[in-house]
Motif scaffolding. Structure first.
Motif, short mmCIF file in Angstrom:
data_model
loop_
_atom_site.label_atom_id
_atom_site.label_comp_id
_atom_site.label_asym_id
_atom_site.label_seq_id
_atom_site.Cartn_x
_atom_site.Cartn_y
_atom_site.Cartn_z
N LEU A 1 0.83 -1.21 0.00
CA LEU A 1 0.00 0.00 0.00
C LEU A 1 0.86 1.26 0.00
O LEU A 1 0.56 2.23 -0.71
CB LEU A 1 -0.93 -0.02 1.22
N ALA A 2 1.95 1.23 0.77
CA ALA A 2 2.85 2.40 0.80
C ALA A 2 3.52 2.62 -0.54
O ALA A 2 3.65 3.76 -1.01
CB ALA A 2 3.90 2.20 1.90
N ALA A 3 3.92 1.52 -1.19
CA ALA A 3 4.56 1.64 -2.51
C ALA A 3 3.59 2.17 -3.55
O ALA A 3 3.96 2.99 -4.41
CB ALA A 3 5.12 0.28 -2.93
N LEU A 4 2.34 1.74 -3.50
CA LEU A 4 1.35 2.19 -4.48
C LEU A 4 1.01 3.66 -4.31
O LEU A 4 0.65 4.34 -5.28
CB LEU A 4 0.07 1.34 -4.36
N THR A 5 1.13 4.15 -3.09
CA THR A 5 0.86 5.58 -2.85
C THR A 5 2.10 6.45 -2.93
O THR A 5 2.03 7.66 -2.72
CB THR A 5 0.20 5.76 -1.45
N GLY A 6 3.26 5.83 -3.23
CA GLY A 6 4.49 6.59 -3.37
C GLY A 6 5.23 6.85 -2.09
O GLY A 6 6.17 7.66 -2.07
N ASP A 7 4.84 6.17 -1.00
CA ASP A 7 5.48 6.39 0.29
C ASP A 7 6.34 5.21 0.72
O ASP A 7 6.79 5.17 1.88
CB ASP A 7 4.41 6.64 1.37
N GLY A 8 6.59 4.27 -0.18
CA GLY A 8 7.37 3.09 0.18
C GLY A 8 8.85 3.30 -0.02
O GLY A 8 9.31 4.35 -0.52
N THR A 9 9.61 2.29 0.34
CA THR A 9 11.05 2.34 0.11
C THR A 9 11.34 2.20 -1.38
O THR A 9 10.51 1.68 -2.13
CB THR A 9 11.74 1.20 0.88
N PRO A 10 12.51 2.65 -1.83
CA PRO A 10 12.83 2.52 -3.26
C PRO A 10 12.77 1.08 -3.76
O PRO A 10 12.30 0.83 -4.88
CB PRO A 10 14.25 3.09 -3.35
N VAL A 11 13.22 0.14 -2.95
CA VAL A 11 13.19 -1.27 -3.36
C VAL A 11 11.75 -1.75 -3.50
O VAL A 11 11.39 -2.41 -4.49
CB VAL A 11 13.97 -2.15 -2.36
N ALA A 12 10.92 -1.45 -2.50
CA ALA A 12 9.52 -1.86 -2.55
C ALA A 12 8.80 -1.23 -3.73
O ALA A 12 8.00 -1.89 -4.42
CB ALA A 12 8.82 -1.51 -1.24
N GLU A 13 9.06 0.03 -4.00
CA GLU A 13 8.40 0.70 -5.12
C GLU A 13 8.84 0.10 -6.46
O GLU A 13 8.03 -0.03 -7.38
CB GLU A 13 8.71 2.20 -5.08
N LEU A 14 10.11 -0.27 -6.56
CA LEU A 14 10.58 -0.90 -7.78
C LEU A 14 9.89 -2.24 -8.00
O LEU A 14 9.39 -2.53 -9.09
CB LEU A 14 12.10 -1.10 -7.72
N ILE A 15 9.85 -3.07 -6.95
CA ILE A 15 9.26 -4.40 -7.08
C ILE A 15 7.76 -4.32 -7.34
O ILE A 15 7.22 -5.01 -8.21
CB ILE A 15 9.54 -5.23 -5.80
N VAL A 16 7.07 -3.46 -6.60
CA VAL A 16 5.61 -3.39 -6.71
C VAL A 16 5.19 -2.65 -7.97
O VAL A 16 4.42 -3.17 -8.79
CB VAL A 16 5.02 -2.72 -5.45
N ASN A 17 5.67 -1.43 -8.15
CA ASN A 17 5.16 -0.57 -9.21
C ASN A 17 5.71 -0.89 -10.59
O ASN A 17 5.04 -0.63 -11.60
CB ASN A 17 5.45 0.91 -8.89
N GLU A 18 6.93 -1.44 -10.65
CA GLU A 18 7.55 -1.66 -11.95
C GLU A 18 7.57 -3.13 -12.38
O GLU A 18 7.59 -3.40 -13.58
CB GLU A 18 9.00 -1.13 -11.93
#
Length: 335
Positions: free
Chosen positions: A48-65
């Protein structure tokens, strides 16, 4: 149960509504599991944090990309296949009246293979698949037309077209060089590997444009299932409705195949499973779409985890599940 929305009134069956909501929850649960699990586990709060842009860079990479685009593409493609299968099974009044059997998926496959052999890009392959599906549909419709299009004639002509196109695919693979043939064979299996937002967005747009058309023909299709004469007596413009439904079903099949390749049996099994759960006398479009989304996403999750770290194409899993289901269907209903 009737629900009024201004001047409109919608009739809802409680069981169908409950099944639809249950399938929606299952689809969400499978999507979360697919995004969360893998070589690197991402807890749900981090998703949820990654989808809203508040996650860690690693989590955002794995989730969003990496994971979310693949899961969203799977949900949308599965829904498109499920809707397409429901439309054609309703039109033909036959549980085997699926794009997999009446030539449309084979037409899309032929268009995609021709583009692969010609050295086309990923976008060109998708366009070739969509064009092949549409051209095949036009030919099948024209050959089936005789003072209108009857369901049994559409199935018979479609089966013949399917056989011819599968032969053409085999011939093209034998004439291609080994590298193009390997690429084409991998594409023919159907896969969600490497799918990004550029694959999900066209399917989402197609669904947004075609869902109103599907909703408009849903009720007339139920009337046509009782027979053309009965439908005409109730004021249904049978051929206009049938043509509109075919356009919607073909475009849904073509767009889904363009995004993920010819993933087999999802369009066949989804409407029948949804019908058995809802206990509806006819094919239900909403539950069929959600069932398709659940089947394809769950199959992709199995394909990724079954032999990890080796990943199978999702088409291998859907073929195994669909083959078993088809054998059960033939045995139970004695077609």
């Amino acid at each position: 149960m009737n629900v009024r929305l201004g001047p409109w009134s919608i009739r809802l069956a409680p069981r169908s509504l409950a099944v639809t909501l249950l399938l929606l929850l299952i689809a969400c649960a499978v999507a979360v599991a697919a995004i969360s699990t893998g070589e690197f586990t991402v807890p749900v709060p981090d998703i949820l944090a990654a989808l809203t842009g508040d996650g860690t860079p690693v989590a955002e990479l794995i989730v969003n990309e990496l994971r979310a685009p693949r899961v969203v593409t799977g949900l949308l493609v599965g829904a498109a296949f499920g809707l397409s299968g429901a439309i054609f099974q309703s039109l033909t009044r036959n549980p085997l009246g699926s794009p997999d059997f009446i030539g449309f998926t084979a037409g899309a496959s032929t268009g995609g293979i021709l583009t692969v052999i010609a050295g086309g890009s990923a976008a060109a392959i998708a366009g070739g698949a969509l064009a092949g599906c549409v051209i095949t549909a036009v030919l099948v419709y024209a050959l089936s037309f005789r003072r209108g299009v009857q369901g049994y004639r559409l199935v018979l002509v479609g089966i013949g077209a399917n056989a011819l196109l599968l032969s053409a695919i085999g011939y093209l693979l034998t004439r291609a060089n080994i590298y193009d043939a390997a690429t084409a064979a991998a594409w023919l299996t159907g896969s969600l590997s490497g799918r990004g937002w550029d694959h999900a967005v066209p399917v989402a747009l197609a669904l947004a444009l075609l869902l109103p058309l599907c909703a408009a023909v849903a009720r007339p299709l139920r009337m046509i299932e009782m027979g053309d004469d009965a439908a005409k007596s109730m004021g249904i413009r049978v051929e206009a409705v049938r043509a509109a439904a075919i356009v919607a079903g073909v475009l849904l099949c073509g767009v889904a195949t363009a995004a993920a390749g010819p993933v087999v049996f999802v369009a066949l099994a989804s409407p029948q499973l949804a019908r058995r759960l809802t206990r509806s006398p006819g094919v239900t479009l909403a539950s069929s779409a959600l069932m398709g989304a659940v089947l394809l996403t769950a199959s992709d999750l199995v394909a990724q985890r079954l032999l990890a770290p080796v990943q199978l194409p999702v088409g291998v899993v859907t073929a195994a599940v669909g083959g078993a289901y088809l054998a059960f269907l033939l045995r139970k209903d004695r077609y």
